[in-house]
Design a protein around this motif. Structure first.
Motif, PDB file in Angstrom:
ATOM      1  N   ASP A   1     -47.153 -58.706  -0.818  1.00 27.24           N
ATOM      2  CA  ASP A   1     -48.599 -58.521  -0.806  1.00 27.24           C
ATOM      3  C   ASP A   1     -49.157 -58.352  -2.218  1.00 27.24           C
ATOM      4  O   ASP A   1     -50.267 -58.789  -2.518  1.00 27.24           O
ATOM      5  N   LEU A   2     -48.386 -57.739  -3.112  1.00 27.30           N
ATOM      6  CA  LEU A   2     -48.811 -57.605  -4.506  1.00 27.30           C
ATOM      7  C   LEU A   2     -48.884 -58.979  -5.164  1.00 27.30           C
ATOM      8  O   LEU A   2     -49.860 -59.299  -5.868  1.00 27.30           O
ATOM      9  N   ALA A   3     -47.863 -59.807  -4.932  1.00 25.79           N
ATOM     10  CA  ALA A   3     -47.865 -61.147  -5.516  1.00 25.79           C
ATOM     11  C   ALA A   3     -49.029 -61.970  -4.979  1.00 25.79           C
ATOM     12  O   ALA A   3     -49.734 -62.653  -5.747  1.00 25.79           O
ATOM     13  N   LEU A   4     -49.266 -61.916  -3.662  1.00 26.41           N
ATOM     14  CA  LEU A   4     -50.372 -62.677  -3.071  1.00 26.41           C
ATOM     15  C   LEU A   4     -51.718 -62.209  -3.625  1.00 26.41           C
ATOM     16  O   LEU A   4     -52.590 -63.029  -3.942  1.00 26.41           O
ATOM     17  N   ARG A   5     -51.896 -60.897  -3.717  1.00 27.61           N
ATOM     18  CA  ARG A   5     -53.184 -60.370  -4.171  1.00 27.61           C
ATOM     19  C   ARG A   5     -53.488 -60.784  -5.606  1.00 27.61           C
ATOM     20  O   ARG A   5     -54.611 -61.192  -5.928  1.00 27.61           O
ATOM     21  N   THR A   6     -52.500 -60.728  -6.467  1.00 27.10           N
ATOM     22  CA  THR A   6     -52.750 -61.054  -7.862  1.00 27.10           C
ATOM     23  C   THR A   6     -52.807 -62.568  -8.089  1.00 27.10           C
ATOM     24  O   THR A   6     -53.586 -63.046  -8.916  1.00 27.10           O
ATOM     25  N   LEU A   7     -52.010 -63.339  -7.346  1.00 28.73           N
ATOM     26  CA  LEU A   7     -52.135 -64.790  -7.416  1.00 28.73           C
ATOM     27  C   LEU A   7     -53.517 -65.231  -6.931  1.00 28.73           C
ATOM     28  O   LEU A   7     -54.142 -66.136  -7.498  1.00 28.73           O
ATOM     29  N   GLY A   8     -54.002 -64.558  -5.891  1.00 29.93           N
ATOM     30  CA  GLY A   8     -55.299 -64.916  -5.331  1.00 29.93           C
ATOM     31  C   GLY A   8     -56.458 -64.641  -6.259  1.00 29.93           C
ATOM     32  O   GLY A   8     -57.540 -65.229  -6.101  1.00 29.93           O
ATOM     33  N   ALA A   9     -56.265 -63.761  -7.233  1.00 31.54           N
ATOM     34  CA  ALA A   9     -57.328 -63.445  -8.184  1.00 31.54           C
ATOM     35  C   ALA A   9     -57.376 -64.427  -9.346  1.00 31.54           C
ATOM     36  O   ALA A   9     -58.263 -64.345 -10.192  1.00 31.54           O
ATOM     37  N   GLY A  10     -56.422 -65.367  -9.384  1.00 34.67           N
ATOM     38  CA  GLY A  10     -56.360 -66.330 -10.481  1.00 34.67           C
ATOM     39  C   GLY A  10     -56.722 -67.735 -10.043  1.00 34.67           C
ATOM     40  O   GLY A  10     -57.352 -67.930  -8.993  1.00 34.67           O
ATOM     41  N   PRO A  11     -56.325 -68.727 -10.827  1.00 36.42           N
ATOM     42  CA  PRO A  11     -56.692 -70.107 -10.525  1.00 36.42           C
ATOM     43  C   PRO A  11     -56.086 -70.664  -9.242  1.00 36.42           C
ATOM     44  O   PRO A  11     -56.531 -71.707  -8.752  1.00 36.42           O
ATOM     45  N   LEU A  12     -55.086 -69.991  -8.686  1.00 35.43           N
ATOM     46  CA  LEU A  12     -54.485 -70.439  -7.432  1.00 35.43           C
ATOM     47  C   LEU A  12     -55.113 -69.760  -6.212  1.00 35.43           C
ATOM     48  O   LEU A  12     -54.566 -69.811  -5.114  1.00 35.43           O
ATOM     49  N   GLY A  13     -56.285 -69.167  -6.405  1.00 33.55           N
ATOM     50  CA  GLY A  13     -56.924 -68.434  -5.327  1.00 33.55           C
ATOM     51  C   GLY A  13     -57.135 -69.259  -4.070  1.00 33.55           C
ATOM     52  O   GLY A  13     -56.908 -68.785  -2.953  1.00 33.55           O
TER      53      GLY A  13
ATOM     54  N   ALA B   1     -45.843 -71.098  -2.724  1.00 31.12           N
ATOM     55  CA  ALA B   1     -44.585 -70.823  -2.039  1.00 31.12           C
ATOM     56  C   ALA B   1     -43.473 -70.535  -3.042  1.00 31.12           C
ATOM     57  O   ALA B   1     -42.691 -69.583  -2.878  1.00 31.12           O
ATOM     58  N   GLU B   2     -43.379 -71.343  -4.097  1.00 32.23           N
ATOM     59  CA  GLU B   2     -42.359 -71.121  -5.123  1.00 32.23           C
ATOM     60  C   GLU B   2     -42.607 -69.815  -5.868  1.00 32.23           C
ATOM     61  O   GLU B   2     -41.663 -69.083  -6.204  1.00 32.23           O
ATOM     62  N   SER B   3     -43.857 -69.502  -6.130  1.00 30.27           N
ATOM     63  CA  SER B   3     -44.191 -68.261  -6.839  1.00 30.27           C
ATOM     64  C   SER B   3     -43.802 -67.046  -6.012  1.00 30.27           C
ATOM     65  O   SER B   3     -43.311 -66.041  -6.547  1.00 30.27           O
ATOM     66  N   LEU B   4     -44.008 -67.138  -4.692  1.00 25.40           N
ATOM     67  CA  LEU B   4     -43.615 -66.032  -3.819  1.00 25.40           C
ATOM     68  C   LEU B   4     -42.094 -65.885  -3.765  1.00 25.40           C
ATOM     69  O   LEU B   4     -41.577 -64.757  -3.684  1.00 25.40           O
ATOM     70  N   ALA B   5     -41.392 -67.018  -3.798  1.00 22.31           N
ATOM     71  CA  ALA B   5     -39.935 -66.949  -3.837  1.00 22.31           C
ATOM     72  C   ALA B   5     -39.457 -66.269  -5.122  1.00 22.31           C
ATOM     73  O   ALA B   5     -38.501 -65.475  -5.109  1.00 22.31           O
ATOM     74  N   LEU B   6     -40.124 -66.578  -6.235  1.00 21.81           N
ATOM     75  CA  LEU B   6     -39.784 -65.940  -7.502  1.00 21.81           C
ATOM     76  C   LEU B   6     -40.085 -64.447  -7.450  1.00 21.81           C
ATOM     77  O   LEU B   6     -39.274 -63.625  -7.910  1.00 21.81           O
TER      78      LEU B   6
END
Length: 268
Positions: free
Chosen positions: A199-211, A185-190
């Motif tokens: 959607d770009l932030a979610l897609r790339t966050l999902g490919a990492g350790p926060l998937g 949630a904080e990362s999306l706010a940033l």
């Protein structure tokens, strides 16, 4: 254990909230004679239509039961219901508590049991969709062998050790999950503040350790109210010094209008 024989055992289920209702339905559909109780009796209606019996009190629900299952909101609810049902338990009854109440409250309940009654702490990981599918992760403390058939209808059991250890591991796992959602949630706010598409932030966050946390934020069919998540974090921060989770707790309480919404709402 012979599941045909075990399915004839009288079973009581107390607590028919968003998780308890589909769990109880699975046992009813599997042929277990089921007596149910809920503080708001109207919530039992779908089960009664399918053959369950409604008890007026917790004591009435468990008086003739071989297996008792509780899914209650918090330690206060568990203590209150225990005060009503414990005197009615018969020797040989197995009580499975699937609530998330922490190890201290779990061991307190176990200490109140009459001779010949056992308590298995079996809090679960997974939301409403997994409860309905029988795909919960069950974190069990104590001897699960006598109730293995019942637990198998609800999900997969991870043996955690003695009484209270399942409740302890649940706090570890659920707080890691809640903390992950808060961080997303904080990362999306940033990302929003930096002008990046969500959607770009979610897609790339999902490919990492926060998937996993991203998956929870975008999941449908789940319902884990923010108020219950805050309760689970409070149980953890009351046990150890956890400054990050203390911040998460304040974050969860920041908008009271979200208290009944699913945890993913904090990342909208």
């Amino acid at each position: 254990m012979d599941t045909t024989a075990s399915a004839s055992r009288k079973t009581a289920f107390l607590g028919l909230g968003s998780m308890g209702l589909p769990m109880a339905r699975r046992l009813l559909d599997a042929g277990y004679p089921l007596t149910v109780w809920n503080r708001t009796a109207a919530k039992a209606a779908p089960l009664l239509d399918a053959g369950a019996v409604l008890a007026e009190t917790p004591a009435d629900a468990v008086r003739d039961a071989d297996v008792v299952i509780t899914m209650l909101a918090d330690p206060a609810a568990a203590r209150a219901v225990a005060g009503l049902l414990v005197p009615a338990l018969r020797p040989g009854t197995h009580w499975i508590d699937t609530s998330t109440i922490g190890p201290d409250a779990t061991r307190e309940l176990a200490a109140r049991l009459p001779e010949g009654v056992t308590l298995i702490d079996a809090p679960v990981m997974g939301s409403v969709d997994r409860a309905a599918a029988g795909e919960l992760l069950i974190l069990a403390g104590g001897d699960t062998a006598p109730v293995a058939d019942v637990l198998a209808r609800l999900g997969t059991v991870t043996a955690c050790g003695g009484p209270g250890d399942g409740a302890a591991l649940k706090l570890v796992l659920i707080n890691a999950a809640i903390g992950g959602v808060a961080l997303v949630a904080e990362s999306l706010a940033l990302a929003d503040a930096l002008g990046l598409p969500r959607d770009l932030a979610l897609r790339t966050l999902g490919a990492g350790p926060l998937g996993g946390a991203v998956g929870r934020v975008t999941a449908t069919g789940s319902h884990f109210p923010v108020a219950l998540a805050a309760k689970d974090v409070a149980l953890a921060t009351g046990t150890a010094e956890l400054p990050l989770l203390e911040t998460v707790h304040r974050f969860l309480l920041a908008d009271p209008s979200l208290s009944g919404e699913d945890l993913a709402s904090v990342a909208r």
